[in-house]
Design an enzyme around this catalytic site. Structure first.
Site, mmCIF file in Angstrom:
data_model
loop_
_atom_site.group_PDB
_atom_site.id
_atom_site.type_symbol
_atom_site.label_atom_id
_atom_site.label_comp_id
_atom_site.label_asym_id
_atom_site.label_seq_id
_atom_site.Cartn_x
_atom_site.Cartn_y
_atom_site.Cartn_z
ATOM 1 N N SER A 1 -22.073 -32.266 48.859
ATOM 2 C CA SER A 1 -21.450 -33.352 48.106
ATOM 3 C C SER A 1 -22.341 -33.884 46.982
ATOM 4 C CB SER A 1 -21.041 -34.445 49.083
ATOM 5 O OG SER A 1 -20.303 -35.427 48.436
ATOM 6 N N HIS A 2 -22.711 -35.150 47.086
ATOM 7 C CA HIS A 2 -23.458 -35.816 46.022
ATOM 8 C C HIS A 2 -24.961 -35.645 46.181
ATOM 9 C CE1 HIS A 2 -22.718 -38.143 49.558
ATOM 10 N NE2 HIS A 2 -23.847 -38.797 49.332
ATOM 11 N N ASP B 1 -18.590 -36.047 41.502
ATOM 12 C CA ASP B 1 -19.832 -35.644 42.171
ATOM 13 C C ASP B 1 -19.930 -34.125 42.362
ATOM 14 O OD1 ASP B 1 -17.891 -35.406 44.158
ATOM 15 O OD2 ASP B 1 -19.336 -35.779 45.740
ATOM 16 N N ASP C 1 -19.173 -31.921 44.633
ATOM 17 C CA ASP C 1 -18.020 -31.130 45.083
ATOM 18 C C ASP C 1 -16.692 -31.708 44.599
ATOM 19 O OD1 ASP C 1 -18.366 -33.345 46.723
ATOM 20 O OD2 ASP C 1 -17.462 -32.365 48.453
ATOM 21 N N ASP D 1 -15.123 -34.551 44.889
ATOM 22 C CA ASP D 1 -14.208 -35.422 45.630
ATOM 23 C C ASP D 1 -14.444 -36.910 45.334
ATOM 24 O OD1 ASP D 1 -16.588 -35.558 47.009
ATOM 25 O OD2 ASP D 1 -15.733 -35.134 48.991
ATOM 26 N N ARG D 2 -15.568 -37.219 44.693
ATOM 27 C CA ARG D 2 -15.804 -38.624 44.335
ATOM 28 C C ARG D 2 -15.417 -38.895 42.888
ATOM 29 N NH1 ARG D 2 -21.263 -40.957 47.128
ATOM 30 N NH2 ARG D 2 -20.716 -40.290 49.218
ATOM 31 N N LYS E 1 -10.805 -36.746 49.862
ATOM 32 C CA LYS E 1 -10.767 -37.599 48.680
ATOM 33 C C LYS E 1 -10.809 -36.692 47.466
ATOM 34 C CE LYS E 1 -15.695 -38.716 49.160
ATOM 35 N NZ LYS E 1 -16.058 -38.606 50.567
HETATM 36 C C1 G1P Z 1 -21.340 -41.353 52.610
HETATM 37 C C2 G1P Z 1 -20.389 -42.468 52.262
HETATM 38 C C3 G1P Z 1 -19.044 -42.224 52.915
HETATM 39 C C4 G1P Z 1 -18.522 -40.849 52.514
HETATM 40 C C5 G1P Z 1 -19.553 -39.788 52.805
HETATM 41 C C6 G1P Z 1 -19.115 -38.417 52.283
HETATM 42 O O1 G1P Z 1 -21.564 -41.313 53.991
HETATM 43 O O2 G1P Z 1 -20.902 -43.710 52.662
HETATM 44 O O3 G1P Z 1 -18.159 -43.231 52.533
HETATM 45 O O4 G1P Z 1 -17.327 -40.561 53.208
HETATM 46 O O5 G1P Z 1 -20.782 -40.124 52.190
HETATM 47 O O6 G1P Z 1 -18.905 -38.413 50.909
HETATM 48 P P1 G1P Z 1 -22.857 -41.963 54.691
HETATM 49 O O7 G1P Z 1 -24.056 -41.343 54.047
HETATM 50 O O8 G1P Z 1 -22.801 -43.436 54.392
HETATM 51 O O9 G1P Z 1 -22.711 -41.664 56.158
HETATM 52 ZN ZN ZN Z 2 -18.492 -35.222 47.530
#
Ligand code: G1P
Ligand code: ZN
Length: 543
Positions: free
Chosen positions: A113-114, A277, A279, A281-282, A376
Protein backbone atom coordinates in the site's frame (compact mmCIF):
# COMPACT_ATOMS: atom_id res chain seq x y z
CA UNK A 1 7.81 -29.46 -16.80
CA UNK A 2 7.45 -31.08 -13.43
CA UNK A 3 5.73 -30.17 -10.23
CA UNK A 4 7.96 -30.57 -7.21
CA UNK A 5 7.12 -30.83 -3.56
CA UNK A 6 9.70 -28.83 -1.64
CA UNK A 7 10.44 -29.51 2.00
CA UNK A 8 10.18 -26.44 4.21
CA UNK A 9 9.64 -25.53 7.85
CA UNK A 10 7.27 -23.08 9.54
CA UNK A 11 8.54 -19.49 9.59
CA UNK A 12 7.49 -17.45 12.62
CA UNK A 13 5.69 -14.12 12.29
CA UNK A 14 3.69 -14.67 9.09
CA UNK A 15 0.60 -13.13 10.65
CA UNK A 16 -1.44 -10.87 8.38
CA UNK A 17 -2.09 -7.44 9.91
CA UNK A 18 -4.69 -4.76 9.11
CA UNK A 19 -4.26 -5.50 5.41
CA UNK A 20 -2.31 -8.65 4.62
CA UNK A 21 1.23 -9.74 5.43
CA UNK A 22 3.66 -6.81 5.21
CA UNK A 23 7.38 -7.08 5.74
CA UNK A 24 10.60 -5.66 4.43
CA UNK A 25 11.53 -6.87 0.93
CA UNK A 26 14.61 -8.47 2.48
CA UNK A 27 12.36 -10.58 4.70
CA UNK A 28 10.32 -11.75 1.70
CA UNK A 29 13.57 -12.60 -0.09
CA UNK A 30 14.51 -15.16 2.55
CA UNK A 31 14.38 -18.75 1.37
CA UNK A 32 10.82 -20.16 1.33
CA UNK A 33 9.32 -17.01 2.91
CA UNK A 34 6.91 -16.11 0.10
CA UNK A 35 6.37 -19.76 -0.86
CA UNK A 36 5.36 -20.78 2.66
CA UNK A 37 2.76 -18.04 2.88
CA UNK A 38 1.36 -18.74 -0.58
CA UNK A 39 1.13 -22.49 0.09
CA UNK A 40 -0.70 -21.66 3.30
CA UNK A 41 -3.27 -19.73 1.26
CA UNK A 42 -3.78 -22.69 -1.08
CA UNK A 43 -4.05 -25.08 1.86
CA UNK A 44 -6.54 -22.84 3.67
CA UNK A 45 -8.75 -22.19 0.63
CA UNK A 46 -9.27 -25.63 -0.97
CA UNK A 47 -11.69 -24.16 -3.55
CA UNK A 48 -8.66 -22.69 -5.32
CA UNK A 49 -7.88 -26.22 -6.44
CA UNK A 50 -10.04 -26.30 -9.56
CA UNK A 51 -10.74 -22.58 -9.19
CA UNK A 52 -9.95 -19.26 -10.82
CA UNK A 53 -7.41 -16.85 -9.32
CA UNK A 54 -6.81 -13.14 -9.98
CA UNK A 55 -3.22 -12.01 -9.49
CA UNK A 56 -1.42 -8.68 -9.65
CA UNK A 57 0.23 -6.00 -7.61
CA UNK A 58 1.28 -2.39 -7.38
CA UNK A 59 4.53 -2.94 -9.29
CA UNK A 60 6.82 -2.31 -6.36
CA UNK A 61 10.21 -4.00 -6.10
CA UNK A 62 9.83 -7.81 -5.95
CA UNK A 63 6.38 -7.70 -7.62
CA UNK A 64 7.59 -9.42 -10.78
CA UNK A 65 9.53 -12.12 -8.96
CA UNK A 66 6.59 -12.83 -6.67
CA UNK A 67 4.07 -13.00 -9.53
CA UNK A 68 6.13 -15.65 -11.32
CA UNK A 69 6.54 -17.71 -8.15
CA UNK A 70 2.83 -17.51 -7.37
CA UNK A 71 1.89 -18.52 -10.92
CA UNK A 72 4.09 -21.61 -10.65
CA UNK A 73 2.64 -22.48 -7.26
CA UNK A 74 -0.92 -21.91 -8.49
CA UNK A 75 -0.32 -24.36 -11.35
CA UNK A 76 1.11 -26.89 -8.89
CA UNK A 77 -1.87 -26.50 -6.59
CA UNK A 78 -4.55 -27.21 -9.16
CA UNK A 79 -5.72 -23.70 -10.06
CA UNK A 80 -7.43 -23.95 -13.45
CA UNK A 81 -7.12 -20.37 -14.64
CA UNK A 82 -5.29 -17.24 -13.53
CA UNK A 83 -6.09 -13.71 -14.66
CA UNK A 84 -2.95 -11.65 -14.18
CA UNK A 85 -2.52 -7.98 -15.01
CA UNK A 86 -0.07 -7.15 -17.80
CA UNK A 87 3.38 -6.54 -16.34
CA UNK A 88 2.11 -8.09 -13.10
CA UNK A 89 0.18 -4.88 -12.45
CA UNK A 90 -3.24 -4.55 -10.88
CA UNK A 91 -4.27 -1.78 -8.55
CA UNK A 92 -6.02 -3.06 -5.43
CA UNK A 93 -9.46 -1.75 -6.49
CA UNK A 94 -8.95 -3.08 -10.03
CA UNK A 95 -8.09 -6.52 -8.63
CA UNK A 96 -11.33 -6.39 -6.65
CA UNK A 97 -13.22 -5.37 -9.79
CA UNK A 98 -11.69 -8.21 -11.85
CA UNK A 99 -12.42 -10.85 -9.15
CA UNK A 100 -16.07 -9.79 -9.15
CA UNK A 101 -16.50 -9.40 -12.89
CA UNK A 102 -15.05 -12.82 -13.77
CA UNK A 103 -16.51 -14.62 -10.73
CA UNK A 104 -13.07 -15.71 -9.62
CA UNK A 105 -12.59 -17.92 -6.59
CA UNK A 106 -10.28 -15.31 -5.09
CA UNK A 107 -7.30 -13.10 -5.69
CA UNK A 108 -3.77 -12.56 -4.48
CA UNK A 109 -2.77 -8.90 -4.34
CA UNK A 110 0.86 -7.90 -3.98
CA UNK A 111 1.26 -4.56 -2.28
CA UNK A 112 2.41 -2.82 0.85
CA UNK A 113 0.00 0.00 0.00
CA UNK A 114 1.36 3.36 1.13
CA UNK A 115 4.59 1.97 2.62
CA UNK A 116 7.82 2.90 0.82
CA UNK A 117 9.14 0.48 -1.82
CA UNK A 118 12.46 -0.47 -3.37
CA UNK A 119 15.01 -3.10 -2.40
CA UNK A 120 15.15 -1.68 1.15
CA UNK A 121 11.45 -0.92 1.29
CA UNK A 122 8.37 -2.95 2.09
CA UNK A 123 6.50 -5.69 0.30
CA UNK A 124 3.16 -7.26 1.03
CA UNK A 125 0.72 -9.96 0.04
CA UNK A 126 -2.93 -10.47 0.81
CA UNK A 127 -5.70 -12.82 -0.14
CA UNK A 128 -9.08 -11.55 -1.31
CA UNK A 129 -12.18 -13.71 -1.39
CA UNK A 130 -14.80 -14.18 -4.11
CA UNK A 131 -16.70 -10.98 -3.26
CA UNK A 132 -13.52 -9.12 -4.25
CA UNK A 133 -12.74 -8.01 -0.71
CA UNK A 134 -9.96 -8.77 1.76
CA UNK A 135 -10.33 -12.15 3.42
CA UNK A 136 -12.10 -11.87 6.77
CA UNK A 137 -10.16 -12.58 9.96
CA UNK A 138 -11.31 -16.16 10.27
CA UNK A 139 -9.53 -16.88 6.96
CA UNK A 140 -6.43 -14.79 7.67
CA UNK A 141 -6.17 -16.45 11.10
CA UNK A 142 -6.42 -19.87 9.43
CA UNK A 143 -3.73 -18.91 6.89
CA UNK A 144 -1.49 -17.84 9.75
CA UNK A 145 -2.18 -21.05 11.66
CA UNK A 146 -1.26 -23.00 8.54
CA UNK A 147 2.07 -21.13 8.19
CA UNK A 148 2.92 -22.36 11.66
CA UNK A 149 2.51 -26.02 10.70
CA UNK A 150 3.63 -26.02 7.08
CA UNK A 151 6.23 -28.65 6.10
CA UNK A 152 6.14 -28.54 2.29
CA UNK A 153 4.98 -26.55 -0.71
CA UNK A 154 4.29 -27.37 -4.34
CA UNK A 155 5.75 -25.53 -7.31
CA UNK A 156 6.18 -26.04 -11.04
CA UNK A 157 9.62 -25.71 -12.62
CA UNK A 158 8.24 -24.37 -15.93
CA UNK A 159 9.80 -21.21 -17.40
CA UNK A 160 8.49 -17.73 -16.55
CA UNK A 161 5.34 -16.44 -18.29
CA UNK A 162 5.99 -13.38 -20.50
CA UNK A 163 3.98 -10.90 -18.45
CA UNK A 164 4.74 -7.93 -20.70
CA UNK A 165 2.47 -9.24 -23.47
CA UNK A 166 -1.27 -9.62 -23.22
CA UNK A 167 -2.41 -13.09 -24.24
CA UNK A 168 -3.11 -16.61 -23.09
CA UNK A 169 -0.44 -19.04 -21.98
CA UNK A 170 -0.35 -22.43 -20.30
CA UNK A 171 1.61 -23.33 -17.23
CA UNK A 172 1.43 -27.07 -16.60
CA UNK A 173 -2.29 -27.55 -17.23
CA UNK A 174 -3.28 -24.08 -15.94
CA UNK A 175 -4.46 -21.30 -18.25
CA UNK A 176 -2.73 -17.95 -17.64
CA UNK A 177 -4.47 -14.95 -19.15
CA UNK A 178 -2.39 -11.77 -19.15
CA UNK A 179 -5.05 -9.05 -19.19
CA UNK A 180 -5.14 -5.28 -19.62
CA UNK A 181 -5.00 -4.10 -15.99
CA UNK A 182 -7.06 -0.95 -16.69
CA UNK A 183 -9.83 -1.96 -19.12
CA UNK A 184 -12.32 -3.70 -16.79
CA UNK A 185 -11.90 -1.05 -14.13
CA UNK A 186 -12.35 1.83 -16.57
CA UNK A 187 -15.50 0.21 -17.92
CA UNK A 188 -16.91 -0.03 -14.39
CA UNK A 189 -16.16 3.65 -13.68
CA UNK A 190 -18.09 4.62 -16.80
CA UNK A 191 -21.14 2.85 -15.43
CA UNK A 192 -20.97 4.72 -12.12
CA UNK A 193 -20.25 8.32 -13.06
CA UNK A 194 -21.55 10.88 -15.52
CA UNK A 195 -18.61 10.85 -17.91
CA UNK A 196 -20.38 13.25 -20.30
CA UNK A 197 -20.74 15.89 -17.59
CA UNK A 198 -17.11 15.51 -16.52
CA UNK A 199 -15.94 15.65 -20.15
CA UNK A 200 -17.93 18.86 -20.65
CA UNK A 201 -16.40 20.33 -17.47
CA UNK A 202 -12.87 19.70 -18.71
CA UNK A 203 -13.85 21.00 -22.17
CA UNK A 204 -14.87 24.29 -20.54
CA UNK A 205 -11.24 24.69 -19.49
CA UNK A 206 -11.48 23.47 -15.91
CA UNK A 207 -8.32 21.83 -14.62
CA UNK A 208 -7.18 19.10 -12.30
CA UNK A 209 -3.77 18.05 -11.00
CA UNK A 210 -3.45 14.34 -10.18
CA UNK A 211 -0.27 13.10 -8.51
CA UNK A 212 0.08 9.35 -8.99
CA UNK A 213 3.16 9.38 -6.74
CA UNK A 214 5.03 7.11 -9.21
CA UNK A 215 2.69 4.33 -8.19
CA UNK A 216 0.04 2.15 -9.80
CA UNK A 217 -2.75 4.74 -10.10
CA UNK A 218 -0.77 6.34 -12.97
CA UNK A 219 -1.93 4.08 -15.82
CA UNK A 220 -5.54 4.18 -14.55
CA UNK A 221 -5.53 7.94 -14.11
CA UNK A 222 -3.94 8.64 -17.49
CA UNK A 223 -6.36 6.44 -19.37
CA UNK A 224 -9.46 7.64 -17.54
CA UNK A 225 -8.79 11.35 -16.87
CA UNK A 226 -6.68 12.27 -19.88
CA UNK A 227 -7.79 9.54 -22.30
CA UNK A 228 -11.51 9.14 -21.70
CA UNK A 229 -12.46 12.42 -20.04
CA UNK A 230 -10.34 14.85 -22.01
CA UNK A 231 -8.32 16.36 -19.16
CA UNK A 232 -5.33 18.24 -20.55
CA UNK A 233 -2.19 16.16 -21.16
CA UNK A 234 0.03 16.56 -18.11
CA UNK A 235 -2.94 16.52 -15.72
CA UNK A 236 -1.51 13.28 -14.32
CA UNK A 237 2.01 13.69 -12.95
CA UNK A 238 4.37 10.99 -11.69
CA UNK A 239 2.22 8.66 -13.76
CA UNK A 240 4.81 5.94 -14.43
CA UNK A 241 4.77 3.22 -11.77
CA UNK A 242 8.32 2.83 -10.43
CA UNK A 243 9.62 -0.07 -8.35
CA UNK A 244 10.77 2.34 -5.63
CA UNK A 245 8.14 5.05 -6.20
CA UNK A 246 10.99 7.38 -7.13
CA UNK A 247 12.35 7.04 -3.60
CA UNK A 248 9.21 8.69 -2.19
CA UNK A 249 6.68 7.58 0.36
CA UNK A 250 3.59 6.88 -1.76
CA UNK A 251 1.12 8.03 0.85
CA UNK A 252 -1.35 10.75 -0.16
CA UNK A 253 -1.41 12.95 2.90
CA UNK A 254 -0.06 16.44 3.56
CA UNK A 255 3.15 15.02 5.03
CA UNK A 256 4.09 13.02 1.93
CA UNK A 257 2.27 14.65 -1.00
CA UNK A 258 4.02 17.95 -0.40
CA UNK A 259 4.32 18.83 -4.12
CA UNK A 260 0.58 18.61 -4.57
CA UNK A 261 -0.08 20.78 -1.52
CA UNK A 262 2.41 23.36 -2.84
CA UNK A 263 0.89 23.41 -6.34
CA UNK A 264 -2.62 23.74 -4.96
CA UNK A 265 -1.52 26.79 -2.97
CA UNK A 266 -0.27 28.67 -6.06
CA UNK A 267 -2.38 31.59 -7.33
CA UNK A 268 -3.17 29.76 -10.60
CA UNK A 269 -3.88 26.40 -8.96
CA UNK A 270 -6.32 24.11 -10.76
CA UNK A 271 -9.82 23.55 -9.32
CA UNK A 272 -9.09 20.05 -8.09
CA UNK A 273 -5.94 18.44 -6.79
CA UNK A 274 -5.72 14.76 -5.97
CA UNK A 275 -3.25 12.02 -5.19
CA UNK A 276 -3.33 8.29 -4.65
CA UNK A 277 -1.12 5.80 -2.86
CA UNK A 278 1.11 2.84 -3.81
CA UNK A 279 -1.74 0.49 -4.75
CA UNK A 280 -4.27 3.19 -5.73
CA UNK A 281 -6.86 2.53 -3.06
CA UNK A 282 -6.29 5.75 -1.11
CA UNK A 283 -7.11 9.28 -2.20
CA UNK A 284 -6.41 12.80 -1.10
CA UNK A 285 -8.71 15.57 -2.33
CA UNK A 286 -7.45 19.15 -2.36
CA UNK A 287 -9.20 22.34 -3.43
CA UNK A 288 -7.43 25.64 -4.05
CA UNK A 289 -5.29 26.07 -0.95
CA UNK A 290 -7.73 23.78 0.84
CA UNK A 291 -7.28 20.21 2.04
CA UNK A 292 -10.43 18.11 2.36
CA UNK A 293 -10.27 15.89 5.41
CA UNK A 294 -11.03 12.28 4.44
CA UNK A 295 -13.71 12.06 7.11
CA UNK A 296 -15.41 15.13 5.64
CA UNK A 297 -15.02 13.68 2.16
CA UNK A 298 -17.02 10.60 3.18
CA UNK A 299 -19.74 12.74 4.75
CA UNK A 300 -19.92 15.00 1.68
CA UNK A 301 -20.11 12.01 -0.65
CA UNK A 302 -22.98 10.61 1.39
CA UNK A 303 -24.80 13.96 1.45
CA UNK A 304 -24.44 14.39 -2.32
CA UNK A 305 -24.66 10.77 -3.50
CA UNK A 306 -27.98 11.36 -5.24
CA UNK A 307 -26.14 13.59 -7.76
CA UNK A 308 -24.09 10.61 -9.01
CA UNK A 309 -25.79 8.30 -11.53
CA UNK A 310 -25.00 5.03 -9.71
CA UNK A 311 -26.34 6.30 -6.39
CA UNK A 312 -29.23 8.46 -7.56
CA UNK A 313 -31.83 6.13 -6.08
CA UNK A 314 -30.28 6.78 -2.67
CA UNK A 315 -27.83 5.01 -0.44
CA UNK A 316 -28.78 2.19 1.92
CA UNK A 317 -26.34 3.23 4.63
CA UNK A 318 -22.90 4.55 5.43
CA UNK A 319 -20.07 2.79 7.22
CA UNK A 320 -16.97 4.32 8.71
CA UNK A 321 -14.09 2.95 10.74
CA UNK A 322 -14.30 3.84 14.42
CA UNK A 323 -11.44 6.41 14.41
CA UNK A 324 -12.98 8.22 11.40
CA UNK A 325 -14.78 11.42 12.45
CA UNK A 326 -18.47 11.31 13.08
CA UNK A 327 -19.29 13.77 10.30
CA UNK A 328 -20.87 10.98 8.25
CA UNK A 329 -23.14 10.02 11.16
CA UNK A 330 -24.93 13.36 10.93
CA UNK A 331 -25.50 12.94 7.21
CA UNK A 332 -26.81 9.39 7.69
CA UNK A 333 -29.21 10.73 10.31
CA UNK A 334 -30.45 13.43 7.95
CA UNK A 335 -30.90 10.85 5.19
CA UNK A 336 -32.55 8.48 7.66
CA UNK A 337 -30.18 5.63 6.83
CA UNK A 338 -27.97 3.67 9.25
CA UNK A 339 -24.35 4.57 9.94
CA UNK A 340 -22.12 1.66 10.98
CA UNK A 341 -18.97 2.05 13.06
CA UNK A 342 -16.44 -0.71 12.31
CA UNK A 343 -12.87 -1.46 13.40
CA UNK A 344 -10.01 -0.06 11.32
CA UNK A 345 -9.39 -1.88 8.03
CA UNK A 346 -11.46 -2.32 4.90
CA UNK A 347 -12.18 -5.99 5.56
CA UNK A 348 -14.86 -5.03 8.07
CA UNK A 349 -16.95 -3.29 5.40
CA UNK A 350 -17.30 -6.41 3.21
CA UNK A 351 -20.21 -7.99 5.06
CA UNK A 352 -22.14 -4.70 5.23
CA UNK A 353 -21.68 -4.12 1.50
CA UNK A 354 -22.55 -7.71 0.59
CA UNK A 355 -25.69 -7.54 2.72
CA UNK A 356 -26.73 -4.26 1.10
CA UNK A 357 -26.67 -2.50 4.46
CA UNK A 358 -24.15 0.15 3.39
CA UNK A 359 -23.49 1.77 0.02
CA UNK A 360 -20.62 4.12 0.93
CA UNK A 361 -17.72 3.40 3.27
CA UNK A 362 -14.75 5.40 4.41
CA UNK A 363 -11.79 5.71 6.72
CA UNK A 364 -9.93 8.71 8.04
CA UNK A 365 -6.77 7.27 6.50
CA UNK A 366 -7.57 8.75 3.08
CA UNK A 367 -9.78 5.87 1.99
CA UNK A 368 -13.29 5.82 0.62
CA UNK A 369 -15.29 3.50 -1.56
CA UNK A 370 -18.68 2.04 -2.34
CA UNK A 371 -20.47 -1.17 -3.17
CA UNK A 372 -18.97 -1.15 -6.71
CA UNK A 373 -15.97 -3.19 -5.45
CA UNK A 374 -14.90 -4.50 -2.06
CA UNK A 375 -11.80 -2.35 -1.58
CA UNK A 376 -11.38 1.35 -1.06
CA UNK A 377 -10.80 3.07 -4.33
CA UNK A 378 -8.66 6.15 -4.99
CA UNK A 379 -9.52 6.90 -8.63
CA UNK A 380 -13.23 6.30 -7.90
CA UNK A 381 -13.09 8.93 -5.14
CA UNK A 382 -11.50 11.47 -7.47
CA UNK A 383 -14.16 10.73 -10.10
CA UNK A 384 -16.83 11.24 -7.42
CA UNK A 385 -15.47 14.71 -6.66
CA UNK A 386 -15.03 15.54 -10.35
CA UNK A 387 -18.62 14.50 -10.96
CA UNK A 388 -19.78 16.74 -8.10
CA UNK A 389 -17.80 19.71 -9.42
CA UNK A 390 -19.13 19.16 -12.94
CA UNK A 391 -22.77 18.80 -11.90
CA UNK A 392 -22.91 21.56 -9.28
CA UNK A 393 -20.54 24.06 -10.89
CA UNK A 394 -19.23 24.71 -7.37
CA UNK A 395 -15.64 24.70 -6.14
CA UNK A 396 -14.20 22.13 -3.75
CA UNK A 397 -13.93 24.82 -1.09
CA UNK A 398 -17.52 25.88 -1.71
CA UNK A 399 -18.89 22.36 -1.41
CA UNK A 400 -17.05 21.75 1.87
CA UNK A 401 -17.87 25.05 3.53
CA UNK A 402 -21.54 24.73 2.57
CA UNK A 403 -21.51 21.25 4.08
CA UNK A 404 -20.09 22.59 7.35
CA UNK A 405 -22.64 25.37 7.41
CA UNK A 406 -25.42 22.81 7.17
CA UNK A 407 -24.10 20.03 9.40
CA UNK A 408 -21.43 21.73 11.54
CA UNK A 409 -17.71 21.01 11.30
CA UNK A 410 -15.89 18.05 12.82
CA UNK A 411 -12.38 19.35 13.41
CA UNK A 412 -10.16 16.35 13.00
CA UNK A 413 -6.53 15.30 13.00
CA UNK A 414 -4.42 12.19 13.42
CA UNK A 415 -1.04 12.31 15.13
CA UNK A 416 1.31 9.38 14.48
CA UNK A 417 4.32 8.45 16.57
CA UNK A 418 6.34 6.08 14.41
CA UNK A 419 8.97 3.41 15.01
CA UNK A 420 8.40 3.28 18.75
CA UNK A 421 9.85 0.51 20.84
CA UNK A 422 7.20 -2.24 20.78
CA UNK A 423 7.39 -2.81 24.53
CA UNK A 424 6.96 0.90 25.28
CA UNK A 425 4.02 1.20 22.89
CA UNK A 426 2.29 -1.84 24.36
CA UNK A 427 2.84 -0.55 27.89
CA UNK A 428 1.38 2.83 26.91
CA UNK A 429 -1.75 1.14 25.59
CA UNK A 430 -1.95 -1.12 28.65
CA UNK A 431 -1.72 1.92 30.90
CA UNK A 432 -4.58 3.57 29.00
CA UNK A 433 -6.69 0.42 29.29
CA UNK A 434 -6.05 0.28 33.04
CA UNK A 435 -7.45 3.80 33.42
CA UNK A 436 -10.62 3.15 31.42
CA UNK A 437 -12.89 2.13 34.27
CA UNK A 438 -12.19 5.31 36.26
CA UNK A 439 -12.18 7.92 33.50
CA UNK A 440 -15.89 8.73 33.18
CA UNK A 441 -16.70 11.86 35.16
CA UNK A 442 -13.11 13.14 35.29
CA UNK A 443 -12.57 16.63 33.90
CA UNK A 444 -9.51 18.08 32.22
CA UNK A 445 -10.14 21.80 32.00
CA UNK A 446 -13.40 22.18 30.11
CA UNK A 447 -13.21 18.60 28.86
CA UNK A 448 -15.17 16.14 31.01
CA UNK A 449 -15.09 12.46 30.10
CA UNK A 450 -18.52 11.05 29.31
CA UNK A 451 -17.42 7.53 28.39
CA UNK A 452 -14.22 5.60 27.81
CA UNK A 453 -13.78 2.07 26.49
CA UNK A 454 -11.78 -0.31 24.34
CA UNK A 455 -13.75 -0.53 21.12
CA UNK A 456 -15.28 -3.89 20.22
CA UNK A 457 -17.33 -4.58 17.10
CA UNK A 458 -20.18 -7.00 16.74
CA UNK A 459 -20.68 -7.67 13.06
CA UNK A 460 -24.44 -7.38 12.49
CA UNK A 461 -24.26 -9.74 9.50
CA UNK A 462 -22.25 -12.74 10.70
CA UNK A 463 -22.41 -12.10 14.44
CA UNK A 464 -18.62 -12.21 14.87
CA UNK A 465 -17.07 -10.10 17.61
CA UNK A 466 -13.76 -8.24 17.18
CA UNK A 467 -12.39 -6.82 20.42
CA UNK A 468 -9.49 -4.55 21.47
CA UNK A 469 -9.81 -2.25 18.47
CA UNK A 470 -8.63 0.93 20.12
CA UNK A 471 -9.14 2.99 23.23
CA UNK A 472 -11.68 5.76 22.83
CA UNK A 473 -12.37 8.60 25.21
CA UNK A 474 -15.54 10.58 24.57
CA UNK A 475 -16.02 13.95 26.21
CA UNK A 476 -19.28 15.60 27.22
CA UNK A 477 -18.68 18.50 24.84
CA UNK A 478 -18.65 16.11 21.87
CA UNK A 479 -14.86 15.89 21.59
CA UNK A 480 -13.18 12.51 21.23
CA UNK A 481 -9.70 11.01 21.43
CA UNK A 482 -8.90 7.55 20.09
CA UNK A 483 -5.64 5.66 20.58
CA UNK A 484 -4.55 2.55 18.72
CA UNK A 485 -1.42 0.88 17.46
CA UNK A 486 -0.98 0.48 13.72
CA UNK A 487 -1.37 -2.96 12.20
CA UNK A 488 0.44 -2.15 8.95
CA UNK A 489 3.83 -0.84 10.04
CA UNK A 490 6.98 -2.90 9.55
CA UNK A 491 9.29 -1.08 11.96
CA UNK A 492 8.66 -1.15 15.70
CA UNK A 493 5.23 0.16 16.69
CA UNK A 494 3.28 3.17 15.46
CA UNK A 495 0.96 4.90 17.89
CA UNK A 496 -1.96 6.67 16.24
CA UNK A 497 -3.82 9.34 18.20
CA UNK A 498 -7.04 10.51 16.59
CA UNK A 499 -8.44 13.86 17.72
CA UNK A 500 -11.90 15.19 17.02
CA UNK A 501 -13.90 18.22 18.07
CA UNK A 502 -17.32 19.33 16.86
CA UNK A 503 -18.05 22.98 16.13
CA UNK A 504 -21.56 23.90 15.09
CA UNK A 505 -21.01 27.63 14.70
CA UNK A 506 -19.97 28.57 11.14
CA UNK A 507 -18.32 31.74 12.41
CA UNK A 508 -15.67 29.42 13.90
CA UNK A 509 -15.17 27.25 10.83
CA UNK A 510 -12.11 29.07 9.48
CA UNK A 511 -9.97 28.44 12.58
CA UNK A 512 -6.91 26.31 11.65
CA UNK A 513 -7.30 22.65 12.67
CA UNK A 514 -4.30 22.26 14.98
CA UNK A 515 -5.18 25.54 16.71
CA UNK A 516 -8.74 24.41 17.32
CA UNK A 517 -7.51 21.07 18.66
CA UNK A 518 -4.65 22.49 20.76
CA UNK A 519 -6.18 21.90 24.19
CA UNK A 520 -7.41 18.42 23.25
CA UNK A 521 -3.92 17.52 21.95
CA UNK A 522 -2.41 18.36 25.33
CA UNK A 523 -5.08 16.36 27.17
CA UNK A 524 -4.57 13.38 24.86
CA UNK A 525 -0.81 13.49 25.41
CA UNK A 526 -1.16 13.70 29.19
CA UNK A 527 -3.74 10.91 29.44
CA UNK A 528 -1.48 8.48 27.59
CA UNK A 529 1.77 9.90 29.05
CA UNK A 530 3.10 10.03 25.50
CA UNK A 531 6.10 12.29 26.08
CA UNK A 532 7.09 10.61 29.33
CA UNK A 533 6.85 7.07 28.01
CA UNK A 534 8.19 7.54 24.47
CA UNK A 535 10.50 10.53 24.88
CA UNK A 536 8.80 12.08 21.85
CA UNK A 537 7.76 15.72 22.02
CA UNK A 538 6.10 15.88 18.61
CA UNK A 539 4.35 13.36 16.39
CA UNK A 540 6.23 12.19 13.27
CA UNK A 541 3.21 12.66 11.04
CA UNK A 542 0.23 14.97 11.41
CA UNK A 543 -2.51 13.92 9.02
C1 G1P B 1 -3.85 1.85 8.13
C2 G1P B 1 -5.05 2.75 8.27
C3 G1P B 1 -6.32 1.97 7.99
C4 G1P B 1 -6.23 1.33 6.61
C5 G1P B 1 -4.96 0.51 6.50
C6 G1P B 1 -4.77 -0.04 5.08
O1 G1P B 1 -3.91 0.81 9.06
O2 G1P B 1 -5.11 3.31 9.56
O3 G1P B 1 -7.41 2.84 8.06
O4 G1P B 1 -7.35 0.51 6.38
O5 G1P B 1 -3.84 1.31 6.82
O6 G1P B 1 -4.69 0.97 4.13
P1 G1P B 1 -3.10 0.83 10.45
O7 G1P B 1 -1.66 1.02 10.11
O8 G1P B 1 -3.62 2.01 11.22
O9 G1P B 1 -3.42 -0.48 11.12
ZN1 ZN C 1 -3.25 1.38 -0.29
Amino acid sequence: MTVSTITTAPIPGQKPGTSGLRKKVTVFQQAHYLENFVQSIFDTVPELNGGVLVLGGDGRYYNRVAVQTILKMAAANGVVRVLVGQGGFLSTPAASCVIRKYHATGGIILSASHNPGGADGDFGIKYNIDNGGPAPEKITDAIYARTQALLEYRISDQANIPLEKKGSYTLESMLVEVIDPVADYAELMQKIFDFDAIRAWFAQGHRMHFDAMSAISGPYAKQIFEGMLGAAPGTVVNGEPLEDFGGHHPDPNPAHATDLIRIMALPDAPELGAASDGDADRNMIVGRNFLVSPSDSLAIMAANAALIPAYKAGISGVARSMPTSRAADLVAKALDVPCYETPTGWKFFGNLLDAGRATLCGEESYGSGSNHVREKDGVWAVLFWLNLLAITGKSVNGIVTEHWARFGRHYYSRHDYEALDVGIANALMAHLREQLAGLAGQCFGAYCVAMADDFAYDDPVDGSRTANQGVRVLFENGARVVYRLSGTGTEGATLRVYLELFEGNSAQHAVPVQEMLAELIVIAGDLAQIAMRTGRKEPDVIA
